[in-house]
Design an enzyme around this catalytic site. Sequence first.
Site, PDB file in Angstrom:
ATOM      1  CG  HIS A 146      -2.567 170.204  40.027  1.00  0.00           C
ATOM      2  ND1 HIS A 146      -3.507 169.314  39.559  1.00  0.00           N
ATOM      3  CD2 HIS A 146      -3.225 171.078  40.837  1.00  0.00           C
ATOM      4  CE1 HIS A 146      -4.693 169.629  40.069  1.00  0.00           C
ATOM      5  NE2 HIS A 146      -4.560 170.692  40.841  1.00  0.00           N
TER       6      HIS A 146
ATOM      7  CE  LYS B  25      -2.543 167.858  43.441  1.00  0.00           C
ATOM      8  NZ  LYS B  25      -2.774 168.265  44.840  1.00  0.00           N
TER       9      LYS B  25
END
Length: 263
Positions: free
Chosen positions: A151, A155
Amino acid sequence: MTKIAILGAAGRMGQMLIRCTPRIPELKIVAAVETAGHPALGLDAGLTAGTRLQLPITTAPATGADVVIDFTFHTATPANVAAAVAARQALVLGTTGLTDAEQGAVRAAADQIPIVWAANMSLGINVLLDLVRRAAAILGPDYDAEIVEMHHHFKKDAPSGTALALGEALAAGRGVALKDVVCHGREGMTGERPRGQIGMHALRGGDVVGDHTVLFACEGERVEITHRASSREAFAMGALRAARWLHGKKPGLYSMRHVLGLE
Ligand code: NAD
């Protein structure tokens, strides 16, 4: 017409939800809520999504909505859930990284209001969950299973809620509890890999929206099943479909499998 409120309206998912809502004519945004002190407070909710809603982003409770959509931060979830219960509103909950206590608050609230709760609202990932469960059941623990996710560098939780859901699907396919077999990363003299272990690895970098790969490896072959999200649109459209589906449902805890008609 279903009136929706978007919590976390200035966030990455909040803005994508605002951009995608016009594609579902049965939905109307009546509140766009942000946390106190956020620089977007007072701005038109549609501005950064490239549209004009004549609706300011505020901290006011979303009392006029039928369905509240929460993509915020895990610490905000218990209060958001309590507010939805008090106002008798349905809730679509996409926020991940919830502690056990926060998850307990969601489960308790589902006795009183309908809640769709899913770590990943995309159709593709929900198909992947099914495939992984079936592959795990067929291949069994002789195939070493590892989950790798990547990600963007903003995040905040790891591993991703989706990776954990994939781990749960894998463990369910094998008839074991994930917590008994999971191994988060490896370092040092780990020894040989135990049979039946499920490895989980979180990569972070750049602007990656969300990649998940589940690997099954044995001597002689390897199976890899991968999902790549190229935009947040798939999550947002899933959450909006969930909001339309949830309006008028009985109290209870629902998943995207219910929304997508897979249950
Ligand atoms: P983000 O940080 O860009 O946005 C979150 C927003 O919520 C921020 O603007 C923040 O100010 C706001 N916020 C925090 N507390 C609040 C409160 N009490 N009331 C109102 N607003 C509040 O994060 P993001 O990338 O949009 O992701 C949000 C969450 O959704 C994360 O937990 C992420 O993992 C999850 N997520 C879930 C899915 C899914 O399909 N279920 C998909 C993508 C992201």
